[in-house]
Design a protein around this motif. Structure first.
Motif, mmCIF file in Angstrom:
data_model
loop_
_atom_site.group_PDB
_atom_site.id
_atom_site.type_symbol
_atom_site.label_atom_id
_atom_site.label_comp_id
_atom_site.label_asym_id
_atom_site.label_seq_id
_atom_site.Cartn_x
_atom_site.Cartn_y
_atom_site.Cartn_z
ATOM 1 N N ASP A 139 0.843 -1.185 0.000
ATOM 2 C CA ASP A 139 0.000 0.000 0.000
ATOM 3 C C ASP A 139 0.884 1.242 0.000
ATOM 4 O O ASP A 139 1.978 1.246 0.567
ATOM 5 C CB ASP A 139 -0.897 -0.003 1.250
ATOM 6 N N GLY A 140 0.425 2.298 -0.663
ATOM 7 C CA GLY A 140 1.156 3.557 -0.660
ATOM 8 C C GLY A 140 2.301 3.619 -1.648
ATOM 9 O O GLY A 140 3.089 4.553 -1.629
ATOM 10 N N THR A 141 2.417 2.624 -2.518
ATOM 11 C CA THR A 141 3.499 2.609 -3.494
ATOM 12 C C THR A 141 2.916 2.709 -4.903
ATOM 13 O O THR A 141 1.747 2.440 -5.127
ATOM 14 C CB THR A 141 4.345 1.325 -3.404
ATOM 15 N N THR A 142 3.748 3.103 -5.838
ATOM 16 C CA THR A 142 3.394 3.090 -7.255
ATOM 17 C C THR A 142 4.437 2.252 -7.967
ATOM 18 O O THR A 142 5.633 2.462 -7.795
ATOM 19 C CB THR A 142 3.386 4.519 -7.844
ATOM 20 N N ALA A 143 3.976 1.307 -8.757
ATOM 21 C CA ALA A 143 4.891 0.434 -9.490
ATOM 22 C C ALA A 143 4.912 0.827 -10.959
ATOM 23 O O ALA A 143 3.871 1.168 -11.526
ATOM 24 C CB ALA A 143 4.442 -1.015 -9.356
ATOM 25 N N ARG A 144 6.079 0.778 -11.561
ATOM 26 C CA ARG A 144 6.186 0.884 -13.018
ATOM 27 C C ARG A 144 6.371 -0.539 -13.522
ATOM 28 O O ARG A 144 7.367 -1.202 -13.215
ATOM 29 C CB ARG A 144 7.352 1.756 -13.453
ATOM 30 N N VAL A 145 5.409 -0.999 -14.280
ATOM 31 C CA VAL A 145 5.378 -2.381 -14.728
ATOM 32 C C VAL A 145 5.631 -2.425 -16.227
ATOM 33 O O VAL A 145 4.968 -1.710 -16.991
ATOM 34 C CB VAL A 145 4.007 -3.024 -14.414
ATOM 35 N N GLY A 146 6.578 -3.247 -16.618
ATOM 36 C CA GLY A 146 6.834 -3.482 -18.037
ATOM 37 C C GLY A 146 6.268 -4.834 -18.417
ATOM 38 O O GLY A 146 6.726 -5.856 -17.921
ATOM 39 N N VAL A 147 5.240 -4.834 -19.246
ATOM 40 C CA VAL A 147 4.649 -6.085 -19.713
ATOM 41 C C VAL A 147 5.442 -6.517 -20.946
ATOM 42 O O VAL A 147 5.466 -5.808 -21.958
ATOM 43 C CB VAL A 147 3.156 -5.903 -20.068
ATOM 44 N N PRO A 195 1.396 -6.450 -30.122
ATOM 45 C CA PRO A 195 0.931 -7.008 -28.858
ATOM 46 C C PRO A 195 -0.413 -6.428 -28.433
ATOM 47 O O PRO A 195 -0.708 -5.263 -28.697
ATOM 48 C CB PRO A 195 2.028 -6.618 -27.867
ATOM 49 N N VAL A 196 -1.198 -7.275 -27.810
ATOM 50 C CA VAL A 196 -2.471 -6.874 -27.223
ATOM 51 C C VAL A 196 -2.335 -7.095 -25.729
ATOM 52 O O VAL A 196 -2.032 -8.203 -25.286
ATOM 53 C CB VAL A 196 -3.641 -7.721 -27.776
ATOM 54 N N VAL A 197 -2.532 -6.044 -24.920
ATOM 55 C CA VAL A 197 -2.423 -6.165 -23.475
ATOM 56 C C VAL A 197 -3.819 -6.061 -22.881
ATOM 57 O O VAL A 197 -4.543 -5.094 -23.134
ATOM 58 C CB VAL A 197 -1.507 -5.074 -22.867
ATOM 59 N N LYS A 198 -4.179 -7.087 -22.103
ATOM 60 C CA LYS A 198 -5.460 -7.106 -21.409
ATOM 61 C C LYS A 198 -5.193 -7.090 -19.920
ATOM 62 O O LYS A 198 -4.263 -7.739 -19.440
ATOM 63 C CB LYS A 198 -6.263 -8.348 -21.769
ATOM 64 N N VAL A 199 -6.015 -6.364 -19.181
ATOM 65 C CA VAL A 199 -5.918 -6.309 -17.730
ATOM 66 C C VAL A 199 -7.262 -6.736 -17.173
ATOM 67 O O VAL A 199 -8.278 -6.070 -17.403
ATOM 68 C CB VAL A 199 -5.532 -4.896 -17.247
ATOM 69 N N SER A 251 -1.250 1.321 -29.471
ATOM 70 C CA SER A 251 -1.677 2.452 -28.636
ATOM 71 C C SER A 251 -2.664 2.026 -27.562
ATOM 72 O O SER A 251 -3.225 0.934 -27.594
ATOM 73 C CB SER A 251 -2.296 3.547 -29.507
ATOM 74 N N LEU A 252 -2.876 2.927 -26.614
ATOM 75 C CA LEU A 252 -3.803 2.712 -25.503
ATOM 76 C C LEU A 252 -5.226 2.651 -26.038
ATOM 77 O O LEU A 252 -5.617 3.463 -26.878
ATOM 78 C CB LEU A 252 -3.654 3.858 -24.501
ATOM 79 N N THR A 253 -6.010 1.678 -25.546
ATOM 80 C CA THR A 253 -7.375 1.515 -26.048
ATOM 81 C C THR A 253 -8.436 1.478 -24.955
ATOM 82 O O THR A 253 -9.610 1.565 -25.255
ATOM 83 C CB THR A 253 -7.501 0.221 -26.867
ATOM 84 N N GLY A 254 -8.054 1.293 -23.723
ATOM 85 C CA GLY A 254 -9.036 1.198 -22.652
ATOM 86 C C GLY A 254 -8.402 1.583 -21.336
ATOM 87 O O GLY A 254 -7.224 1.913 -21.274
ATOM 88 N N SER A 255 -9.194 1.561 -20.273
ATOM 89 C CA SER A 255 -8.647 1.937 -18.969
ATOM 90 C C SER A 255 -9.165 1.017 -17.875
ATOM 91 O O SER A 255 -10.232 0.429 -17.993
ATOM 92 C CB SER A 255 -9.000 3.391 -18.633
ATOM 93 N N VAL A 256 -8.359 0.906 -16.834
ATOM 94 C CA VAL A 256 -8.679 0.132 -15.640
ATOM 95 C C VAL A 256 -8.277 0.990 -14.450
ATOM 96 O O VAL A 256 -7.206 1.611 -14.460
ATOM 97 C CB VAL A 256 -7.907 -1.215 -15.628
ATOM 98 N N LYS A 269 5.968 2.753 -24.313
ATOM 99 C CA LYS A 269 6.333 1.445 -24.857
ATOM 100 C C LYS A 269 7.674 1.556 -25.560
ATOM 101 O O LYS A 269 8.142 2.642 -25.896
ATOM 102 C CB LYS A 269 5.269 0.950 -25.838
ATOM 103 N N ASP A 270 8.309 0.414 -25.740
ATOM 104 C CA ASP A 270 9.495 0.317 -26.573
ATOM 105 C C ASP A 270 9.408 -1.011 -27.314
ATOM 106 O O ASP A 270 8.350 -1.634 -27.341
ATOM 107 C CB ASP A 270 10.787 0.497 -25.767
ATOM 108 N N SER A 271 10.495 -1.466 -27.910
ATOM 109 C CA SER A 271 10.432 -2.690 -28.708
ATOM 110 C C SER A 271 10.262 -3.962 -27.868
ATOM 111 O O SER A 271 9.925 -5.010 -28.410
ATOM 112 C CB SER A 271 11.679 -2.810 -29.579
ATOM 113 N N SER A 272 10.479 -3.868 -26.556
ATOM 114 C CA SER A 272 10.412 -5.062 -25.709
ATOM 115 C C SER A 272 9.280 -5.068 -24.690
ATOM 116 O O SER A 272 8.896 -6.132 -24.209
ATOM 117 C CB SER A 272 11.730 -5.227 -24.949
#
Length: 111
Positions: free
Chosen positions: A40-48, A56-60, A70-75, A83-86
């Motif tokens: 709690d109280g933290t922010t993570a930077r997550v690389g999928v 790539p298609v990212v689903k949450v 590009s970004l298509t939805g929100s959670v 984003k980058d190549s990886s």
């Protein structure tokens, strides 16, 4: 960011002064599933990881949040961070008032 190489499953715990950070990555063919639990109280930077997938298609939690480059939805609690190549990057914030919050599960697929 995770460097999984040829591994198909990784689970890691990193202790911090705020509490444990837990990351899990499972790769099955063209699908990658990533889970995160952060204090709690933290922010993570997550690389999928995209593993070089061309589109790539990212689903949450079942909601498509990134597709066709590009970004298509929100959670709630999840913000796009580039984003980058990886990787496709997101910032994840735990819900207040909880000791820990499991971040939304992210999965990546590509044709």
């Amino acid at each position: 960011m995770p460097q999984t190489g040829t591994l198909t499953k990784i689970n890691s715990v990193t202790p911090t002064v705020e509490g444990d950070i837990r990351v899990g990555i499972t790769r099955d063919g063209t699908q990658v599933t990533l889970t995160l639990t952060s204090p709690d109280g933290t922010t993570a930077r997550v690389g999928v990881p995209t593993y070089g997938g061309p589109q790539p298609v990212v689903k949450v939690n079942g909601t498509t949040v990134f597709t066709a480059g590009s970004l298509t939805g929100s959670v709630s609690g999840l913000g796009y961070d580039g984003k980058d190549s990886s990787y496709v990057y997101f910032k994840v914030q735990p819900a207040p008032g909880r000791l820990r919050r499991r971040a939304p599960a992210a999965s990546t697929t590509w044709p």
